[in-house]
Design a protein around this motif. Structure first.
Motif, PDB file in Angstrom:
ATOM      1  N   MET A 108       1.002  -1.075  -0.025  1.00  0.00           N
ATOM      2  CA  MET A 108      -0.276   0.005   0.168  1.00  0.00           C
ATOM      3  C   MET A 108       0.857   1.566   0.321  1.00  0.00           C
ATOM      4  N   ASN A 109      -0.046   1.967  -1.037  1.00  0.00           N
ATOM      5  CA  ASN A 109       1.057   3.667  -0.272  1.00  0.00           C
ATOM      6  C   ASN A 109       0.548   4.759   0.198  1.00  0.00           C
ATOM      7  N   ARG A 110       0.861   5.427   0.848  1.00  0.00           N
ATOM      8  CA  ARG A 110       0.562   6.363   1.144  1.00  0.00           C
ATOM      9  C   ARG A 110       1.450   7.763   0.671  1.00  0.00           C
ATOM     10  N   LYS A 111       0.267   9.070   0.448  1.00  0.00           N
ATOM     11  CA  LYS A 111       0.849  10.547   0.379  1.00  0.00           C
ATOM     12  C   LYS A 111       0.284  11.070   1.414  1.00  0.00           C
ATOM     13  N   ASP A 112       0.924  12.116   1.788  1.00  0.00           N
ATOM     14  CA  ASP A 112      -0.083  12.585   2.967  1.00  0.00           C
ATOM     15  C   ASP A 112       0.121  13.944   2.289  1.00  0.00           C
TER      16      ASP A 112
END
Length: 196
Positions: free
Chosen positions: A1-5
């Motif tokens: 899973m990728n996360r971008k704030d």
């Protein structure tokens, strides 16, 4: 899973070296009703010697946010005595950025609430880091500290528990001139604050 704030809520922190004698003189000559000064343009009256240092910091902040023209359109002093609760959680309507300069030693901490109200009651473990798990940021300022924050962020002062009076200078900033695009474009001009 990728996360971008995404969609940061920018807070700015700095310090101003204060001339304690001038600050105390300005505090003593400022009329208050309750915990707030009667004058809401105090950076142009009793505290005019702080306008340039504050404006220098505001200029850097507004420039980084890509607004070349702005107006510090209200400014006031708060004066809190031991045991006094100055405010409920509140935000500053009709403003873009707001700021606080701490004028005295041992100021009470200030709590900034997460901009998403559901976080306030989420039960998440608060790490006080302002990131994923925090529902608030508790700032324990010192005399001369200044913080600028988006005006929509709810905040409140922790009840004051020192025998020393707590004084701070607060202000609001709004971009002026022409900005926006298409049907969201506007041209803002501000008149001086009228005293009642």
């Amino acid at each position: 899973m990728n996360r971008k704030d995404l969609f940061a809520c920018p807070f700015y922190f700095d310090r101003i070296e204060l001339d304690v004698n001038r600050v105390n003189s300005a505090i003593n000559s400022t009329q208050c009703r309750g915990a707030m000064s009667v004058d809401h343009d105090i950076l142009r009256t009793n505290f005019n010697f702080l306008l340039n240092p504050i404006d220098s910091i505001v200029s850097d902040v507004m420039s980084e946010l890509n607004f070349k023209n702005y107006n510090i359109f209200t400014s006031w002093m708060t004066k809190t005595v031991m045991g006094q609760v100055y405010s409920e959680p509140h935000s500053h309507c009709n403003s873009f950025m707001s700021g606080i300069l701490y004028l005295t030693k041992n100021p009470s901490p200030i709590i900034f609430r997460h901009p998403l109200p559901w976080r306030w009651q989420s039960g998440l473990d608060d790490q006080n880091d302002g990131m994923l798990k925090s529902d608030k940021l508790i700032l324990s300022p010192k005399m001369g500290d200044i913080v600028l924050f988006p005006s929509h962020v709810f905040h409140l002062i922790v009840p004051h528990n020192s025998h020393m009076v707590r004084c701070s200078l607060a202000f609001n900033v709004v971009p002026v001139g022409e900005y926006g695009v298409g049907d969201s474009a506007l041209n803002v001009t501000l008149s001086p604050v009228r005293k009642v």
